[in-house]
Motif scaffolding. Structure first.
Motif, PDB file in Angstrom:
ATOM      1  N   GLY A 207       0.830  -1.345   0.207  1.00  0.00           N
ATOM      2  CA  GLY A 207      -0.185   0.034   0.131  1.00  0.00           C
ATOM      3  C   GLY A 207       0.840   1.223   0.116  1.00  0.00           C
ATOM      4  N   ARG A 208       0.828   2.448  -0.545  1.00  0.00           N
ATOM      5  CA  ARG A 208       0.770   3.670   0.011  1.00  0.00           C
ATOM      6  C   ARG A 208       0.371   4.499   1.024  1.00  0.00           C
ATOM      7  NH1 ARG A 208       0.780   4.932  -5.895  1.00  0.00           N
ATOM      8  NH2 ARG A 208       2.277   7.071  -5.251  1.00  0.00           N
ATOM      9  N   ILE A 209       1.534   4.732   1.597  1.00  0.00           N
ATOM     10  CA  ILE A 209       1.388   5.874   3.362  1.00  0.00           C
ATOM     11  C   ILE A 209       1.878   6.980   2.562  1.00  0.00           C
ATOM     12  CG2 ILE A 209       2.726   5.912   4.558  1.00  0.00           C
ATOM     13  CD1 ILE A 209       4.744   3.826   4.514  1.00  0.00           C
ATOM     14  N   VAL A 210       0.210   7.613   3.023  1.00  0.00           N
ATOM     15  CA  VAL A 210       0.335   8.862   3.344  1.00  0.00           C
ATOM     16  C   VAL A 210       0.110  10.080   4.534  1.00  0.00           C
ATOM     17  CG1 VAL A 210      -1.034  10.649   2.654  1.00  0.00           C
ATOM     18  CG2 VAL A 210      -0.734   8.469   0.707  1.00  0.00           C
ATOM     19  N   TYR A 211       1.155  10.325   4.777  1.00  0.00           N
ATOM     20  CA  TYR A 211       1.508  10.991   6.457  1.00  0.00           C
ATOM     21  C   TYR A 211       0.669  12.468   6.502  1.00  0.00           C
ATOM     22  CZ  TYR A 211       5.105   8.243   7.560  1.00  0.00           C
ATOM     23  OH  TYR A 211       6.046   6.945   7.470  1.00  0.00           O
ATOM     24  N   TYR A 212      -0.211  12.331   7.734  1.00  0.00           N
ATOM     25  CA  TYR A 212      -0.469  14.136   8.149  1.00  0.00           C
ATOM     26  C   TYR A 212      -0.273  14.147   9.295  1.00  0.00           C
ATOM     27  CZ  TYR A 212      -3.831  11.697  11.386  1.00  0.00           C
ATOM     28  OH  TYR A 212      -4.200  10.682  12.419  1.00  0.00           O
ATOM     29  N   ASP A 213       0.546  15.219   9.586  1.00  0.00           N
ATOM     30  CA  ASP A 213       1.551  15.741  10.729  1.00  0.00           C
ATOM     31  C   ASP A 213       0.222  16.399  11.999  1.00  0.00           C
ATOM     32  OD1 ASP A 213       3.959  15.628   9.609  1.00  0.00           O
ATOM     33  OD2 ASP A 213       3.794  17.295   8.125  1.00  0.00           O
ATOM     34  N   MET A 214       1.059  15.912  12.630  1.00  0.00           N
ATOM     35  CA  MET A 214       0.749  16.207  14.191  1.00  0.00           C
ATOM     36  C   MET A 214       1.449  17.373  14.035  1.00  0.00           C
ATOM     37  SD  MET A 214      -1.496  13.896  14.067  1.00  0.00           S
ATOM     38  CE  MET A 214      -1.969  13.917  16.079  1.00  0.00           C
ATOM     39  N   PHE A 215       1.339  19.014  15.196  1.00  0.00           N
ATOM     40  CA  PHE A 215       1.897  19.678  14.675  1.00  0.00           C
ATOM     41  C   PHE A 215       2.155  19.601  16.348  1.00  0.00           C
ATOM     42  CE2 PHE A 215      -0.373  19.940  11.334  1.00  0.00           C
ATOM     43  CZ  PHE A 215       0.213  21.186  10.312  1.00  0.00           C
ATOM     44  N   GLU A 216       3.421  20.108  16.907  1.00  0.00           N
ATOM     45  CA  GLU A 216       3.882  19.787  18.283  1.00  0.00           C
ATOM     46  C   GLU A 216       3.555  21.456  18.818  1.00  0.00           C
ATOM     47  OE1 GLU A 216       8.342  19.025  20.569  1.00  0.00           O
ATOM     48  OE2 GLU A 216       8.550  19.111  18.525  1.00  0.00           O
ATOM     49  N   GLU A 217       3.626  22.403  18.293  1.00  0.00           N
ATOM     50  CA  GLU A 217       3.753  23.332  19.024  1.00  0.00           C
ATOM     51  C   GLU A 217       2.282  23.538  18.930  1.00  0.00           C
ATOM     52  OE1 GLU A 217       3.223  23.843  14.223  1.00  0.00           O
ATOM     53  OE2 GLU A 217       4.492  22.700  15.690  1.00  0.00           O
ATOM     54  N   LYS A 218       1.103  22.595  18.359  1.00  0.00           N
ATOM     55  CA  LYS A 218      -0.237  22.701  19.277  1.00  0.00           C
ATOM     56  C   LYS A 218      -0.513  21.546  20.138  1.00  0.00           C
ATOM     57  CE  LYS A 218      -1.601  24.491  14.235  1.00  0.00           C
ATOM     58  NZ  LYS A 218      -2.412  25.558  15.300  1.00  0.00           N
ATOM     59  N   GLY A 219       0.427  21.038  20.244  1.00  0.00           N
ATOM     60  CA  GLY A 219       0.057  20.134  21.652  1.00  0.00           C
ATOM     61  C   GLY A 219      -0.185  18.563  21.187  1.00  0.00           C
ATOM     62  N   TRP A 220       0.973  18.359  19.549  1.00  0.00           N
ATOM     63  CA  TRP A 220       0.861  17.062  18.931  1.00  0.00           C
ATOM     64  C   TRP A 220      -0.650  16.848  18.328  1.00  0.00           C
ATOM     65  CZ3 TRP A 220       5.220  15.995  17.075  1.00  0.00           C
ATOM     66  CH2 TRP A 220       6.174  16.135  17.252  1.00  0.00           C
ATOM     67  N   LYS A 221      -0.839  17.737  17.598  1.00  0.00           N
ATOM     68  CA  LYS A 221      -2.893  17.191  16.924  1.00  0.00           C
ATOM     69  C   LYS A 221      -2.250  17.954  15.663  1.00  0.00           C
ATOM     70  CE  LYS A 221      -4.648  17.597  21.417  1.00  0.00           C
ATOM     71  NZ  LYS A 221      -5.711  18.779  22.005  1.00  0.00           N
ATOM     72  N   THR A 222      -3.552  17.666  15.014  1.00  0.00           N
ATOM     73  CA  THR A 222      -3.308  17.601  13.480  1.00  0.00           C
ATOM     74  C   THR A 222      -4.682  19.135  13.482  1.00  0.00           C
ATOM     75  OG1 THR A 222      -3.741  17.314  11.280  1.00  0.00           O
ATOM     76  CG2 THR A 222      -4.755  15.994  13.100  1.00  0.00           C
ATOM     77  N   THR A 223      -5.196  19.936  11.774  1.00  0.00           N
ATOM     78  CA  THR A 223      -5.710  19.938  11.515  1.00  0.00           C
ATOM     79  C   THR A 223      -6.429  19.774  10.786  1.00  0.00           C
ATOM     80  OG1 THR A 223      -4.695  21.089  10.093  1.00  0.00           O
ATOM     81  CG2 THR A 223      -4.269  22.092  12.721  1.00  0.00           C
ATOM     82  N   TYR A 224      -7.938  20.370  10.401  1.00  0.00           N
ATOM     83  CA  TYR A 224      -8.863  20.240   9.366  1.00  0.00           C
ATOM     84  C   TYR A 224      -7.928  20.155   7.863  1.00  0.00           C
ATOM     85  CZ  TYR A 224     -12.397  19.673   5.814  1.00  0.00           C
ATOM     86  OH  TYR A 224     -13.326  18.953   4.951  1.00  0.00           O
ATOM     87  N   GLU A 225      -7.043  21.521   7.610  1.00  0.00           N
ATOM     88  CA  GLU A 225      -6.344  21.803   6.871  1.00  0.00           C
ATOM     89  C   GLU A 225      -5.409  20.679   6.788  1.00  0.00           C
ATOM     90  OE1 GLU A 225      -9.371  24.926   8.789  1.00  0.00           O
ATOM     91  OE2 GLU A 225      -7.496  23.629   9.924  1.00  0.00           O
ATOM     92  N   GLU A 226      -4.726  20.326   7.151  1.00  0.00           N
ATOM     93  CA  GLU A 226      -3.658  19.048   6.766  1.00  0.00           C
ATOM     94  C   GLU A 226      -3.970  18.557   6.473  1.00  0.00           C
ATOM     95  OE1 GLU A 226       0.073  17.141   7.232  1.00  0.00           O
ATOM     96  OE2 GLU A 226      -0.696  19.236   6.839  1.00  0.00           O
ATOM     97  N   LEU A 227      -4.939  17.442   7.583  1.00  0.00           N
ATOM     98  CA  LEU A 227      -5.771  16.844   6.454  1.00  0.00           C
ATOM     99  C   LEU A 227      -6.241  16.675   4.727  1.00  0.00           C
ATOM    100  CD1 LEU A 227      -7.877  15.530   9.931  1.00  0.00           C
ATOM    101  CD2 LEU A 227      -5.934  14.077   8.897  1.00  0.00           C
ATOM    102  N   ASN A 228      -7.028  17.436   4.900  1.00  0.00           N
ATOM    103  CA  ASN A 228      -7.064  18.268   3.777  1.00  0.00           C
ATOM    104  C   ASN A 228      -6.538  18.325   2.363  1.00  0.00           C
ATOM    105  OD1 ASN A 228      -9.919  18.784   2.213  1.00  0.00           O
ATOM    106  ND2 ASN A 228      -8.927  20.386   1.628  1.00  0.00           N
ATOM    107  N   GLN A 229      -5.022  18.937   3.145  1.00  0.00           N
ATOM    108  CA  GLN A 229      -3.959  19.162   1.678  1.00  0.00           C
ATOM    109  C   GLN A 229      -3.773  17.399   1.492  1.00  0.00           C
ATOM    110  OE1 GLN A 229      -2.630  21.579   0.963  1.00  0.00           O
ATOM    111  NE2 GLN A 229      -2.024  20.564  -0.453  1.00  0.00           N
ATOM    112  N   ALA A 230      -3.268  16.384   2.586  1.00  0.00           N
ATOM    113  CA  ALA A 230      -2.676  15.687   2.486  1.00  0.00           C
ATOM    114  C   ALA A 230      -3.559  14.730   1.794  1.00  0.00           C
ATOM    115  CB  ALA A 230      -2.804  14.660   3.870  1.00  0.00           C
ATOM    116  N   ALA A 231      -4.783  14.741   2.059  1.00  0.00           N
ATOM    117  CA  ALA A 231      -6.239  13.653   1.021  1.00  0.00           C
ATOM    118  C   ALA A 231      -5.509  14.458  -0.914  1.00  0.00           C
ATOM    119  CB  ALA A 231      -7.468  14.488   1.116  1.00  0.00           C
ATOM    120  N   ASN A 232      -5.536  15.473  -0.376  1.00  0.00           N
ATOM    121  CA  ASN A 232      -5.708  15.987  -2.094  1.00  0.00           C
ATOM    122  C   ASN A 232      -4.229  15.886  -2.361  1.00  0.00           C
ATOM    123  OD1 ASN A 232      -8.077  17.449  -2.058  1.00  0.00           O
ATOM    124  ND2 ASN A 232      -6.815  19.519  -1.144  1.00  0.00           N
TER     125      ASN A 232
END
Length: 523
Positions: free
Chosen positions: A202-227
């Motif tokens: 399979g193909r790995i597609v990462y979405y980033d968890m942001f350290e400065e946000k307490g290791w949380k991700t965002t909708y924008e990051e998820l959407n960018q990864a999907a695009n």
């Protein structure tokens, strides 16, 4: 009459010539490249070197330390956590039923052991079970999920597995249809996911968890990864979420879980919810929110659809696009983590939510290829989800033991967070849950250049030197994935208090010396 085979001298000469072109034996080059390229850092170069040093210590060789401290893996009993008496007593009685008449166990231990023996037709832990696991244990898991979430579960949707990892690999294998399929995986991530995905092509597609946000991700990051995946011709099939987080120790708030479910719903992705640390939440004001519970609450907002869901106990009917009624979820839990910490028992379960009976039949077939998971591990799952109740003879001791374990973990999570942030060049987000810290390390340019010359990752060089000089075994952050240009390491909070203080002291001294050696300025 038996047939004979013969060939001419010329044929035989040609056959020998052709066979000489074939390798004499199976070699690394003959192995499937998907397996060769898969990486699993938790048992990578640093732990491998630790094994060599352990052998030297046993042989009496003098090293800068007199023992190794294995902080590389969440293996509670290996660093001193004591087994919980009730669990081990029931397991012992199931393994050796003669103990039931020896007059040594409380009545609730004997009752539970007798129930598990009956569930195995008195074959005990030495016999196979149904492929999906003992019905009694799956019923106990379903009852646990009802208590936890307030929504019903069905034993037929629950499969007992050899640890959570077997369930994860089974799910990934089924979801990845061909090499065009991929999955969203958090970065940093537990490398089981990237390794399992690589091994099935399979193909790995990462979405980033942001350290400065307490290791949380965002909708924008998820959407960018999907695009980006769509642009690369990848068909996304699933999204992995680890909560509480491994390696980062973050705990998702309810709004985070809602956002992730809504994104998966919009993208029509199966959610793989790794929830093996659900009992490991330490920070005041934080709590565990299961994906199953939040999903059911979202579905309940549509009363008509929820009524249909309750009637059919599944979500495979046609409904409007991007409806939470269509969302599919596979969640995982394990006896290896939490308070029980029974890694060696290899007990785990997975629950399927929103899948048709036809799909579940195929998952059952996959389970059948392993005949069944470890029977004793299944029983430990039952014990984990159905512990002694108030009034039971074993309850008082059980509460004393489990409270001591949890308080110790909480104490060490706070202590490790505080200590790491006092070490020069190291900073750590709060350890809200799970069993790990994932601190950032600022490495001098000279150290980065040396690592490149040695064809090592810079944080790999740091972890290896930490091991060689102190005996502390950690895992470089590069093995989990991290923001380019940043460096981390993962360490557990599992060593008991006195040993943890030793780890903190040695790590601090090592880092100070490391900075002096490579120059503190110019990162």
């Amino acid at each position: 009459m038996a047939q004979t085979w013969s060939c001419s001298h010329a044929d035989w000469t040609l056959l020998k010539k052709e066979s000489s072109l074939m390798p004499h034996k199976f070699t690394l080059q003959d192995m499937d490249n998907k397996i060769r390229t898969a990486q699993y850092a938790v048992r990578g170069a640093v732990p491998a070197r630790a094994g060599e040093l352990q052998a030297k210590l046993k042989a009496g060789e003098k090293l800068p330390f007199d023992r190794l401290v294995f902080c590389n893996i969440g293996n509670p009993h290996a660093v001193g956590q004591k087994p919980i008496t009730f669990y081990r007593q029931v397991a012992a009685a199931v393994t050796d039923p003669s103990l039931l008449t020896a007059g040594i166990y409380p009545e609730d231990v004997k009752k539970r052991a007798t129930e598990y023996l009956a569930a195995t037709n008195n074959a005990g832990s030495g016999a196979y079970t149904d492929s999906s696991g003992l019905l009694l244990v799956r019923q106990q898991v379903a009852e646990f999920l009802l208590r936890r979430d307030g929504f019903p579960s069905e034993p037929k949707d629950i499969y007992l597995t050899t640890g959570a990892s077997e369930g994860v690999k089974r799910a990934i294998s089924a979801l990845i249809k061909d090499e065009r399929c991929g999955m969203l995986i958090p970065r940093p991530q537990y490398p089981l996911y990237s390794a399992a995905l690589t091994m099935v092509g399979g193909r790995i597609v990462y979405y980033d968890m942001f350290e400065e946000k307490g290791w949380k991700t965002t909708y924008e990051e998820l959407n960018q990864a999907a695009n980006d995946a769509f642009t690369d011709g990848i068909k996304l099939r699933a999204m992995t979420v680890i909560n509480p987080g491994n390696p980062v120790g973050a705990v998702l708030d309810r709004e985070d879980v809602v956002m992730l479910i809504n994104f998966a719903t919009e993208q029509k992705l199966v959610i793989l919810a790794d929830e093996v640390y659900q009992e490991n939440v330490y920070r005041e004001g934080k709590q565990f929110h299961s994906f199953k519970k939040v999903l059911r609450e979202l579905q309940k907002d549509d009363p008509v659809a929820y009524k249909q869901l309750r009637k059919n106990r599944r979500v495979d009917e046609l409904r409007p696009a991007a409806s939470s009624q269509d969302t599919q979820l596979i969640s995982f839990h394990s006896t290896s983590k939490g308070i029980i910490g029974e890694c060696g028992q290899r007990g785990g379960y997975m629950e399927y939510v929103g899948f048709s009976d036809q799909v579940l039949t195929q998952f059952t077939k996959m389970a059948a290829t392993s005949l069944s998971s470890n029977t004793l591990g299944q029983i430990f799952v039952g014990l984990m989800v159905n512990p002694p109740k108030p009034g039971d003879p074993s309850h008082e001791l059980f509460e004393k033991e489990t409270s001591a374990i949890f308080q110790g973990l909480t104490r060490r999570a706070l202590r490790m967070t505080e200590a790491l942030n006092k070490v020069p060049g190291i900073s750590s987000q709060p350890i809200d849950g799970a069993m790990y810290a994932f601190p950032s390390v600022q490495l001098p340019k000279k150290a980065i250049e040396e690592a490149k010359q040695k064809e090592q990752e810079p944080d790999g060089l740091w972890c290896l030197q930490l091991l060689e000089k102190t005996g502390i075994v950690t895992v470089p952050g590069s093995g989990f994935g991290q923001k380019e240009g940043s460096f981390h390491f993962r360490t557990t909070i599992l060593p008991p208090d006195e040993l943890l203080e030793e780890v903190i002291t040695k790590l601090t001294t090592f880092q100070e010396d490391f900075m002096k050696t490579y120059g503190g300025g110019g990162y």
